[in-house]
Scaffold this motif. Structure first.
Motif, short mmCIF file in Angstrom:
data_model
loop_
_atom_site.label_atom_id
_atom_site.label_comp_id
_atom_site.label_asym_id
_atom_site.label_seq_id
_atom_site.Cartn_x
_atom_site.Cartn_y
_atom_site.Cartn_z
N PRO A 446 0.83 -1.22 0.00
CA PRO A 446 0.00 0.00 0.00
C PRO A 446 0.86 1.26 0.00
O PRO A 446 1.81 1.38 0.78
N GLY A 447 0.55 2.18 -0.87
CA GLY A 447 1.32 3.41 -0.99
C GLY A 447 0.42 4.61 -1.19
O GLY A 447 -0.80 4.48 -1.32
N ASN A 448 1.01 5.76 -1.17
CA ASN A 448 0.26 7.00 -1.37
C ASN A 448 1.02 7.90 -2.34
O ASN A 448 1.98 8.57 -1.96
N PRO A 449 0.69 7.87 -3.64
CA PRO A 449 -0.45 7.17 -4.25
C PRO A 449 -0.15 5.69 -4.49
O PRO A 449 1.01 5.29 -4.57
N GLN A 450 -1.22 4.92 -4.67
CA GLN A 450 -1.10 3.50 -4.92
C GLN A 450 -0.81 3.23 -6.39
O GLN A 450 -1.42 3.84 -7.28
N SER A 451 0.16 2.33 -6.62
CA SER A 451 0.50 1.96 -8.00
C SER A 451 -0.42 0.83 -8.47
O SER A 451 -0.67 -0.13 -7.74
N TYR A 452 -0.90 0.96 -9.72
CA TYR A 452 -1.77 -0.06 -10.29
C TYR A 452 -1.21 -0.59 -11.61
O TYR A 452 -1.95 -1.07 -12.46
N ASP A 453 0.10 -0.54 -11.78
CA ASP A 453 0.74 -1.02 -13.00
C ASP A 453 0.72 -2.55 -13.00
O ASP A 453 1.40 -3.18 -12.18
N PRO A 454 -0.05 -3.19 -13.89
CA PRO A 454 -0.14 -4.66 -13.86
C PRO A 454 1.18 -5.34 -14.19
O PRO A 454 1.47 -6.43 -13.68
N GLU A 455 1.99 -4.73 -15.05
CA GLU A 455 3.27 -5.36 -15.40
C GLU A 455 4.19 -5.43 -14.19
O GLU A 455 4.82 -6.47 -13.94
N VAL A 456 4.26 -4.35 -13.41
CA VAL A 456 5.09 -4.35 -12.20
C VAL A 456 4.57 -5.38 -11.20
O VAL A 456 5.35 -6.10 -10.57
N PHE A 457 3.26 -5.46 -11.09
CA PHE A 457 2.68 -6.42 -10.14
C PHE A 457 2.99 -7.86 -10.53
O PHE A 457 3.36 -8.68 -9.69
N VAL A 458 2.87 -8.18 -11.80
CA VAL A 458 3.14 -9.55 -12.26
C VAL A 458 4.60 -9.91 -12.04
O VAL A 458 4.94 -11.01 -11.59
N VAL A 459 5.50 -8.96 -12.37
CA VAL A 459 6.93 -9.22 -12.17
C VAL A 459 7.24 -9.43 -10.70
O VAL A 459 8.00 -10.32 -10.30
N THR A 460 6.63 -8.60 -9.85
CA THR A 460 6.84 -8.74 -8.40
C THR A 460 6.37 -10.10 -7.92
O THR A 460 7.08 -10.78 -7.16
N CYS A 461 5.19 -10.51 -8.34
CA CYS A 461 4.66 -11.82 -7.92
C CYS A 461 5.56 -12.95 -8.42
O CYS A 461 5.79 -13.94 -7.71
N LEU A 462 6.06 -12.81 -9.65
CA LEU A 462 6.92 -13.84 -10.20
C LEU A 462 8.18 -14.01 -9.36
O LEU A 462 8.58 -15.13 -9.01
N PHE A 463 8.80 -12.90 -9.02
CA PHE A 463 10.07 -12.98 -8.31
C PHE A 463 9.91 -13.37 -6.84
O PHE A 463 10.77 -14.05 -6.29
N VAL A 464 8.84 -12.95 -6.19
CA VAL A 464 8.66 -13.35 -4.79
C VAL A 464 8.39 -14.85 -4.69
O VAL A 464 8.84 -15.52 -3.75
N GLN A 465 7.66 -15.41 -5.67
CA GLN A 465 7.45 -16.86 -5.67
C GLN A 465 8.73 -17.59 -6.05
O GLN A 465 9.04 -18.66 -5.51
N LEU A 466 9.50 -17.00 -6.96
CA LEU A 466 10.77 -17.61 -7.35
C LEU A 466 11.73 -17.66 -6.17
O LEU A 466 12.49 -18.63 -6.02
N SER A 467 11.70 -16.66 -5.31
CA SER A 467 12.62 -16.63 -4.17
C SER A 467 12.38 -17.82 -3.24
O SER A 467 13.34 -18.49 -2.82
N SER A 468 11.13 -18.09 -2.91
CA SER A 468 10.85 -19.23 -2.02
C SER A 468 11.18 -20.55 -2.69
O SER A 468 11.70 -21.48 -2.04
N VAL A 469 10.92 -20.67 -3.98
CA VAL A 469 11.25 -21.91 -4.70
C VAL A 469 12.75 -22.14 -4.73
O VAL A 469 13.24 -23.27 -4.56
N LEU A 470 13.52 -21.07 -4.96
CA LEU A 470 14.98 -21.21 -4.98
C LEU A 470 15.54 -21.60 -3.62
O LEU A 470 16.47 -22.40 -3.52
N VAL A 471 14.98 -21.02 -2.56
CA VAL A 471 15.43 -21.41 -1.22
C VAL A 471 15.11 -22.88 -0.97
O VAL A 471 15.94 -23.64 -0.43
N PHE A 472 13.93 -23.31 -1.38
CA PHE A 472 13.56 -24.72 -1.21
C PHE A 472 14.51 -25.62 -2.00
O PHE A 472 14.95 -26.66 -1.51
N ALA A 473 14.84 -25.21 -3.23
CA ALA A 473 15.76 -26.00 -4.05
C ALA A 473 17.15 -26.05 -3.44
O ALA A 473 17.81 -27.10 -3.43
N ALA A 474 17.62 -24.91 -2.89
CA ALA A 474 18.93 -24.88 -2.25
C ALA A 474 18.96 -25.80 -1.04
O ALA A 474 19.96 -26.50 -0.79
N GLN A 475 17.85 -25.83 -0.28
CA GLN A 475 17.81 -26.72 0.89
C GLN A 475 17.66 -28.18 0.49
O GLN A 475 18.03 -29.07 1.26
#
Length: 633
Positions: A446-475
């Motif tokens: 949440p921000g002021n103003p709030q960003s609604y850029d779908p491309e940024v949101f999709v990239v963010t979701c992709l990388f946050v999910q990738l981070s947990s998957v990579l940690v799982f793979a490393a373990q």
């Protein structure tokens, strides 16, 4: 006038709505209000990342006031430490990206090691020092000049989140923690008392049941520290809770020793057995009197805990932690991050700072979990759920609005539902609820103003999910310490301490305090061996070492009281027998000491009782507790 017991019971029953008690709903409401207050103040101050304040609320929110205040205090301290470390690391290694990542890997290992030597919120603070550097330095790896302002902004946001939680807890009268802790200690006291009463009735004394009780008592150690900052009488309540735990361990140990003594009927057979019966009778009488005394000590400490007064006797409750386990966990955590960083360097993906920073956060937090791989698995499941909830809020609920009132209404169902999930007794569901709440706020940002850029949101979701998957793979590639190895290391350290037992070093702690420290090690063994097929064997081995160490410390403490005087020669003989770990020789010295004490009209019952117990601990079977009083140890 007769009382309707059914109505009375119904009247005392807590209010339940939708399957959750009223206390859970009150907690969820406090979390939602604190989140809104943190966001509102952050927007008003125009902070760079106002959602960090809301993240703080999701992290430090706990059902009672003392727990929340303690965790918040450690979060502030760890953030300050992390900001200083961020400035130092970025200032020295900012010109070499690869070297900076290597240095940060070392920092992760150091923080994980410190966390492994601590417990509770202190361990969390050590890990937060690691995650703070990740969120400041790694995200600004290409712009080191922004490290300082980013650190200041993060510190301000966390302070606002902490203050929001404190204000809401005070205004809505969040419950104190000492009644909860007192109830748990009283429940443990009832279990220990029932165990002792069963021993007096000559019932079976289960070794596994005793080990579970010792584990449950020691597991309360990280929770008593929060009482200190709860109120003016917090220090007194902390001392009372600590003394109650130590006395509970002592009472349970005395009951187990009483169960280990052979029945009177089996010792009245010949002349030598009559001698053995003499010292055994002294030991039995002494143990029974000590159990009664220790039981009263526990009652007094629990009463002091309720009243907020200091206990009659203050015990220390030392923490046991394995340096070897902490070091191995630290090395693995550092390697996990280096593997993930190497993947990003080789791939050359752009804008991966968020993914790398979040991977460091997951690695650090998983190091404080009982099973790091289980925590990472929960993070893997929580990430897509958080992304889905964040997307629903951003593009279906808010969809371009900027009014704070709509933000408050939109956040209400998700924050309240996840906060309710956090109150569930299941550790898995509770942990999953907190992870989803924190990740949802992070993804929504949440921000002021709030960003609604779908491309940024999709990239963010992709990388946050990738981070947990990579940690799982490393373990998976380099697995964290397995349960079997942890148990082997803990048992090996217990054996090493026993073989290197030093009477002078043993005097640094009272036998009761040292017993609690050993119970803390036993708690780690029991938690690690849960569900293992070899649990009975592991428990037997752990309890055997616990009994032998306790017997040695008790003997040394009692023999010190008779080191001077007419019994000095017998004391020296007893010390020599203890050094040899010879059960028969120890029992012989106990009988000689009994005869000399009777001749010189001196009381040596505590020493005789301690020697008898040591003879059982180091006897041919080397098993102190038997499953039935009808069996010889």
């Amino acid at each position: 006038m007769p009382v309707n017991t059914t109505s009375a019971a119904a009247g005392s029953r807590p209010l339940v709505f939708a399957g959750f008690p009223g206390s859970s709903w009150a907690f969820a409401l406090r979390v939602w209000l604190a989140t809104l207050l943190a966001l509102y103040v952050s927007f008003w101050l125009e902070l760079e990342s106002p959602y960090s304040a809301a993240l703080t609320v999701g992290i430090v929110a706990l059902p009672t006031r003392a727990q929340g205040i303690e965790k918040a205090a450690y979060r502030l301290l760890a953030t300050a430490t992390g900001v200083v470390a961020s400035i130092a690391i970025a200032g020295i290694f900012s010109q070499a990206g690869g070297l900076l990542l290597a240095v940060f890997s070392v920092w992760i290992g150091l923080c994980v090691y410190v966390a492994g030597m601590l417990d509770g919120n202190r361990a969390y603070a050590a890990i937060l020092s690691c995650t703070t550097v990740a969120l400041i330095v790694i995200e600004q790896i290409d712009s080191p000049l922004l490290v300082f302002p980013t650190g200041v902004a993060r510190g301000a946001a966390i302070a606002i989140g902490v203050l929001a939680v404190a204000v809401v807890n005070e205004l809505l009268s969040a419950p104190d923690y000492h009644p909860v802790l007192a109830s748990r200690l009283e429940a443990l006291h009832r279990r220990v008392t029932e165990f002792a009463q069963g021993v007096l009735r000559c019932e079976d004394a289960s070794e596994t049941a005793a080990a579970n009780m010792l584990s449950d008592i020691a597991a309360l150690h990280p929770e008593i520290a929060s009482l200190t900052i709860e109120s003016i009488s917090g220090t007194a309540r902390t001392a009372a809770a600590r003394s109650a735990m130590v006395d509970l361990v002592g009472e349970l140990t005395l009951a187990r020793w009483l169960a280990a003594l052979p029945p009177v009927s089996t010792t009245e057979r010949n002349d030598r057995d009559h001698d053995v019966s003499g010292v055994t009778t002294i030991c039995r009488t002494f143990l029974m009197s000590q159990i009664i005394r220790r039981n009263q000590d526990v009652r007094d400490s629990l009463e002091a805990l309720r009243d907020g007064t200091h206990p009659h006797r203050r015990w220390r409750a030392p923490l046991y932690r394995s340096r070897r386990l902490a070091a191995e966990g630290a090395v693995r955590a550092a390697i996990h991050f280096m593997l993930i960083a190497f993947i990003f360097v080789i791939a050359g993906w752009p804008t991966t700072e968020l993914c790398l920073a979040l991977a460091a956060v997951i690695i650090g937090l998983s190091a404080t979990a009982q099973d790091p791989r289980t925590f990472t698995t929960q993070a893997v499941f929580a990430m897509p759920i958080a992304c889905l909830l964040g997307g629903i809020l951003r593009y279906l609920v808010f969809n371009g609005v900027s009014e704070f009132q709509l933000l408050a209404i939109g956040l209400a169902p998700i924050v309240i539902c996840l906060a309710l999930l956090m109150t569930m007794p299941s550790r898995v569901l509770s942990s999953l609820g907190r992870l989803i709440l924190v990740f949802t706020i992070a993804v929504l940002a949440p921000g002021n103003p709030q960003s609604y850029d779908p491309e940024v949101f999709v990239v963010t979701c992709l990388f946050v999910q990738l981070s947990s998957v990579l940690v799982f793979a490393a373990q998976m590639l380099l697995a964290p310490l397995s349960g079997d190895r942890r148990i082997r290391l803990l048992l090996a350290e217990a054996n090493r301490e026993l073989s290197r037992f030093n009477a002078r070093r043993a005097r640094q702690l009272a036998p009761e305090e040292a017993a609690f420290r050993d119970a803390a090690r036993l708690e780690q063994i029991m938690m690690t061996s849960g569900g293992s097929a070899a649990t009975d064997r592991i428990v037997a081995e752990a309890m055997r070492r616990f009994d032998q160490a306790m017997a040695l410390r008790r003997c040394c403490a009692e023999l010190d009281r008779l080191a001077e005087g007419p019994l000095a020669a017998s004391v020296r003989a007893a010390r020599a027998a203890l050094a040899l770990r010879d059960g028969s020789a120890i029992l012989t010295t106990a009988e000689v000491l009994r005869q000399l004490a009777a001749q010189s009209n001196q009381s040596a019952d505590p020493v005789i009782a301690a020697l008898v117990l040591a003879s059982l601990a180091f006897g041919p079977s080397q098993i102190l507790l038997v499953s039935s009083r009808g069996k010889q140890p």
